[in-house]
Design a protein around this motif. Sequence first.
Motif, PDB file in Angstrom:
ATOM      1  N   THR A  20      33.375  38.722  43.171  1.00 35.72           N
ATOM      2  CA  THR A  20      34.408  38.100  42.317  1.00 35.72           C
ATOM      3  C   THR A  20      35.637  38.978  42.055  1.00 35.72           C
ATOM      4  N   ASP A  21      35.654  40.234  42.489  1.00 36.37           N
ATOM      5  CA  ASP A  21      36.840  41.063  42.239  1.00 36.37           C
ATOM      6  C   ASP A  21      37.167  41.927  43.443  1.00 36.37           C
ATOM      7  N   LEU A  22      37.182  41.315  44.612  1.00 37.68           N
ATOM      8  CA  LEU A  22      37.544  42.047  45.825  1.00 37.68           C
ATOM      9  C   LEU A  22      39.053  42.259  45.860  1.00 37.68           C
ATOM     10  N   LYS A  23      39.454  43.492  46.091  1.00 37.24           N
ATOM     11  CA  LYS A  23      40.861  43.871  46.208  1.00 37.24           C
ATOM     12  C   LYS A  23      40.917  45.259  46.834  1.00 37.24           C
ATOM     13  N   PRO A  24      42.071  45.686  47.361  1.00 35.96           N
ATOM     14  CA  PRO A  24      42.134  46.999  48.025  1.00 35.96           C
ATOM     15  C   PRO A  24      41.705  48.156  47.133  1.00 35.96           C
TER      16      PRO A  24
ATOM     17  N   SER B 184      36.978  55.412  59.611  1.00 43.60           N
ATOM     18  CA  SER B 184      37.252  54.070  59.087  1.00 43.60           C
ATOM     19  C   SER B 184      36.121  53.494  58.239  1.00 43.60           C
ATOM     20  N   THR B 185      35.044  54.233  58.009  1.00 39.80           N
ATOM     21  CA  THR B 185      33.911  53.698  57.251  1.00 39.80           C
ATOM     22  C   THR B 185      34.318  53.448  55.805  1.00 39.80           C
ATOM     23  N   ILE B 186      33.992  52.256  55.305  1.00 40.42           N
ATOM     24  CA  ILE B 186      34.351  51.881  53.936  1.00 40.42           C
ATOM     25  C   ILE B 186      33.113  51.386  53.182  1.00 40.42           C
ATOM     26  N   LYS B 187      33.237  51.364  51.857  1.00 39.16           N
ATOM     27  CA  LYS B 187      32.190  50.809  50.999  1.00 39.16           C
ATOM     28  C   LYS B 187      32.846  50.051  49.847  1.00 39.16           C
ATOM     29  N   LEU B 188      32.139  49.043  49.354  1.00 35.73           N
ATOM     30  CA  LEU B 188      32.601  48.289  48.190  1.00 35.73           C
ATOM     31  C   LEU B 188      32.208  49.029  46.919  1.00 35.73           C
ATOM     32  N   ILE B 189      33.070  48.924  45.903  1.00 33.90           N
ATOM     33  CA  ILE B 189      32.763  49.496  44.592  1.00 33.90           C
ATOM     34  C   ILE B 189      33.051  48.452  43.511  1.00 33.90           C
ATOM     35  N   ASP B 190      32.821  48.825  42.273  1.00 33.51           N
ATOM     36  CA  ASP B 190      33.142  48.044  41.071  1.00 33.51           C
ATOM     37  C   ASP B 190      32.426  46.699  41.056  1.00 33.51           C
ATOM     38  N   PHE B 191      31.195  46.750  40.603  1.00 30.23           N
ATOM     39  CA  PHE B 191      30.384  45.533  40.494  1.00 30.23           C
ATOM     40  C   PHE B 191      30.247  45.083  39.044  1.00 30.23           C
ATOM     41  N   GLY B 192      31.234  45.466  38.226  1.00 30.00           N
ATOM     42  CA  GLY B 192      31.217  45.088  36.825  1.00 30.00           C
ATOM     43  C   GLY B 192      31.398  43.611  36.593  1.00 30.00           C
ATOM     44  N   SER B 193      32.047  42.917  37.554  1.00 30.26           N
ATOM     45  CA  SER B 193      32.252  41.469  37.431  1.00 30.26           C
ATOM     46  C   SER B 193      31.336  40.679  38.358  1.00 30.26           C
ATOM     47  N   THR B 194      30.501  41.372  39.094  1.00 26.38           N
ATOM     48  CA  THR B 194      29.615  40.694  40.051  1.00 26.38           C
ATOM     49  C   THR B 194      28.654  39.767  39.316  1.00 26.38           C
TER      50      THR B 194
ATOM     51  N   CYS C 151      35.076  32.106  46.768  1.00 31.03           N
ATOM     52  CA  CYS C 151      36.182  32.837  46.132  1.00 31.03           C
ATOM     53  C   CYS C 151      36.292  34.248  46.703  1.00 31.03           C
ATOM     54  N   ASP C 152      35.171  34.845  47.126  1.00 34.18           N
ATOM     55  CA  ASP C 152      35.218  36.152  47.788  1.00 34.18           C
ATOM     56  C   ASP C 152      35.910  36.055  49.140  1.00 34.18           C
ATOM     57  N   ILE C 153      35.682  34.952  49.856  1.00 35.86           N
ATOM     58  CA  ILE C 153      36.283  34.789  51.182  1.00 35.86           C
ATOM     59  C   ILE C 153      37.800  34.674  51.064  1.00 35.86           C
ATOM     60  N   TRP C 154      38.284  33.941  50.072  1.00 40.08           N
ATOM     61  CA  TRP C 154      39.730  33.846  49.857  1.00 40.08           C
ATOM     62  C   TRP C 154      40.323  35.238  49.601  1.00 40.08           C
ATOM     63  N   SER C 155      39.641  36.026  48.777  1.00 41.97           N
ATOM     64  CA  SER C 155      40.132  37.378  48.485  1.00 41.97           C
ATOM     65  C   SER C 155      40.201  38.223  49.747  1.00 41.97           C
TER      66      SER C 155
END
Length: 437
Positions: free
Chosen positions: A220-224, A260-270, A301-305
């Motif tokens: 729910t809060d995917l962003k760069p 180029s390896t990345i990881k997702l963070i911030d799951f406070g709104s998950t 909504c994640d796909i749109w982000s």
Amino acid sequence: MVTQWITEYSHGGMMDNRPRKKPRIVWDDPQTIPHPKVPTPLHCVQQVFNGASMDHTFSSMHYNPRIYRNPSPPWREDSKDGHYVFSIGENLTFRYRILSKIGEGTFGQVLECYDLEKKELVAIKIIRSIKKYREAALIEIEVLQKLAKHDIGGTHCVQIRHWFDYRNHICIVFEKLGPSLYDFLRKNNYCSFPIDLVWELGRQLLESVAFMHELCLIHTDLKPENILFVSPDYFKVPVYKFLPRFSKDFSNFKSIPMFSTIKLIDFGSTTFEHHDHSYVVSTRHYRAPEVILGHGWDYACDIWSIGCILVELCSGEALFQTHENLEHLAMMERVLGPLPHNMVNRSDWRAEKYFRHMRLDWPQGASSMESIRAVWKLPRLQNLIMQHVDHSGGDLIDLLQGLLRYDPAQRLKARQALQHPFFTRNPNRCGYSPHLL
């Protein structure tokens, strides 16, 4: 803490030989043992950062909190907003030395710390001492533990080390990662990433989101800002290598990540799929139309982000730079075409004011001429991508059109997007190779 009474003789004054009672504090909690004369190992830690060896008195020491008494700082009042008040160089409990502040948000602060027990850098998220944020943090910990249980090897999401409650602040300890995608964009004056790197980042991002969706979790809060490189290493490349042939600039350089390896963070709104959903989710620039129109939301909504993020990586700037709903919808129509009537029909009472006779009330309802100009300067999606992509442009446009479909039921799923020709058509493409740039 235990208080004992001992007898001492005063020194000075008229009654030198008169005994008096004085309390002695016996500290039974190693986290609160005051020992101000113990030398700080901060300079040793800094030597490690600079590639030098550690001081022998620090590196040869076997960590024991009752022997190496590194005190916690004195109790301070929180800020008026409930943020933890700290100073660089002091301890967060006896175990963690605070080195710098990484970031701050509505939830609290993130600090870079040195783990004196494990002898490694960590990032600690310190939650504000307010009830609703503490409750949200406990949900985030539940999400993080579920992700860690299924994310073998920690390839998709940031790994939680552990958590503790310290002075009414929930503290979550994470592995230390590199900069975010937004940090790189800002460092490069919002210049776009090379298409091969966009390909690799998009693939990893979709795999991570597909992994979450299969666990019935919606980010729910995917962003760069919430996508971090694992490594902080980078190098400089001339800007002209990324510009069209007719626009060469040999004077400037930009930073390119070494890995180029990345990881997702911030799951406070998950949110778990079966839990109650709040009315509004996602940061404004990456918010899906069904959220604005009040239709409710789900995995789509994640796909749109993700679609908005990929456009930003290609162009260097956020696709929808707006701060109000009507202008946001007008920007969507400018870039992607008119909203479908069935979605307009299903708008709830909060969103009805944005439409008149089944059409968006624009530009009549615009708040200012500046807002109208901001919408009109936006190009169509196809034109925007072709301005920045020399090859693979057609496949990328088709992928983005699938990710940015208005109707969430018709939007691509994460696994479907990974099978798109943009990722599969070129068999020679095997990933990001910075040395070939």
